[in-house]
Design a protein around this motif. Structure first.
Motif, PDB file in Angstrom:
ATOM      1  N   SER A  22      -9.770 -26.498   7.616  1.00 37.54           N
ATOM      2  CA  SER A  22      -8.814 -26.727   8.704  1.00 37.54           C
ATOM      3  C   SER A  22      -7.544 -25.919   8.496  1.00 37.54           C
ATOM      4  O   SER A  22      -6.990 -25.361   9.443  1.00 37.54           O
ATOM      5  CB  SER A  22      -8.483 -28.219   8.835  1.00 37.54           C
ATOM      6  OG  SER A  22      -7.698 -28.680   7.757  1.00 37.54           O
ATOM      7  N   THR A  28      -6.510 -28.937  13.061  1.00 36.96           N
ATOM      8  CA  THR A  28      -6.469 -30.191  12.312  1.00 36.96           C
ATOM      9  C   THR A  28      -7.816 -30.472  11.655  1.00 36.96           C
ATOM     10  O   THR A  28      -8.850 -29.964  12.084  1.00 36.96           O
ATOM     11  CB  THR A  28      -6.112 -31.372  13.230  1.00 36.96           C
ATOM     12  OG1 THR A  28      -7.161 -31.534  14.195  1.00 36.96           O
ATOM     13  CG2 THR A  28      -4.773 -31.155  13.919  1.00 36.96           C
ATOM     14  N   GLN A  29      -7.768 -31.311  10.639  1.00 38.55           N
ATOM     15  CA  GLN A  29      -8.991 -31.692   9.940  1.00 38.55           C
ATOM     16  C   GLN A  29      -9.915 -32.464  10.891  1.00 38.55           C
ATOM     17  O   GLN A  29     -11.132 -32.302  10.849  1.00 38.55           O
ATOM     18  CB  GLN A  29      -8.651 -32.537   8.716  1.00 38.55           C
ATOM     19  CG  GLN A  29      -9.836 -32.841   7.838  1.00 38.55           C
ATOM     20  CD  GLN A  29      -9.438 -33.517   6.540  1.00 38.55           C
ATOM     21  OE1 GLN A  29      -8.283 -33.464   6.126  1.00 38.55           O
ATOM     22  NE2 GLN A  29     -10.382 -34.154   5.893  1.00 38.55           N
ATOM     23  N   SER A  30      -9.335 -33.279  11.761  1.00 39.49           N
ATOM     24  CA  SER A  30     -10.168 -34.024  12.715  1.00 39.49           C
ATOM     25  C   SER A  30     -10.853 -33.072  13.706  1.00 39.49           C
ATOM     26  O   SER A  30     -11.982 -33.332  14.133  1.00 39.49           O
ATOM     27  CB  SER A  30      -9.349 -35.079  13.456  1.00 39.49           C
ATOM     28  OG  SER A  30      -8.292 -34.482  14.179  1.00 39.49           O
ATOM     29  N   SER A  33     -13.853 -31.684  11.868  1.00 38.72           N
ATOM     30  CA  SER A  33     -14.913 -32.704  11.834  1.00 38.72           C
ATOM     31  C   SER A  33     -15.603 -32.835  13.184  1.00 38.72           C
ATOM     32  O   SER A  33     -16.837 -32.934  13.263  1.00 38.72           O
ATOM     33  CB  SER A  33     -14.334 -34.060  11.426  1.00 38.72           C
ATOM     34  OG  SER A  33     -13.822 -34.011  10.123  1.00 38.72           O
ATOM     35  N   ALA A  34     -14.816 -32.827  14.251  1.00 40.64           N
ATOM     36  CA  ALA A  34     -15.379 -32.957  15.595  1.00 40.64           C
ATOM     37  C   ALA A  34     -16.263 -31.760  15.939  1.00 40.64           C
ATOM     38  O   ALA A  34     -17.335 -31.921  16.542  1.00 40.64           O
ATOM     39  CB  ALA A  34     -14.258 -33.110  16.622  1.00 40.64           C
TER      40      ALA A  34
END
Length: 118
Positions: A22, A28-30, A33-34
């Protein structure tokens, strides 16, 4: 399939870490992941083994690396052939064996790009 999903997959497979990927992708890290989850859903397979403490590629993930690199290369060629405006016609082409790319050229190109974009 979105090209960003493949770029994200390749960065996570290179770093084997969602947070580091990320940071390298400036998202972002999210979001990382998404994107990985979307790609896994599109393909119908798990690309990473998350059961252990350390992230690890599944056999399917290992097989996807080659295809993802080829797809990104073809996308770049397509953009160069079809989508470059006359004013943006400058290009630099760098080719190497995969082992040299992973060890030396990838980091060098990131530094070169950062300096050139200033």
């Amino acid at each position: 399939m979105k090209i960003e999903l493949l770029k994200t997959f390749l960065e996570v497979s290179r770093t084997l870490h969602f947070r580091i990927a990320s940071e390298n992708l400036f998202i972002t890290q999210s979001a990382v992941s998404a994107r990985i989850k979307l790609l896994e859903e599109d393909l119908g397979v798990l690309l990473f083994d998350r059961s252990q403490k350390h992230l690890k590629l599944t056999p399917e993930g290992n097989r996807l690396i080659k295809h993802a690199n080829e797809l990104l290369f073809m996308w770049q060629k397509t953009k160069q052939d079809v989508g470059i405006a006359e004013s943006d016609s400058h290009q630099l082409v760098i080719g190497s064996m995969m082992s040299i790319w992973d060890i030396v050229l990838q980091d060098w190109l990131k530094k070169f790009t950062a300096i050139w974009m200033m």
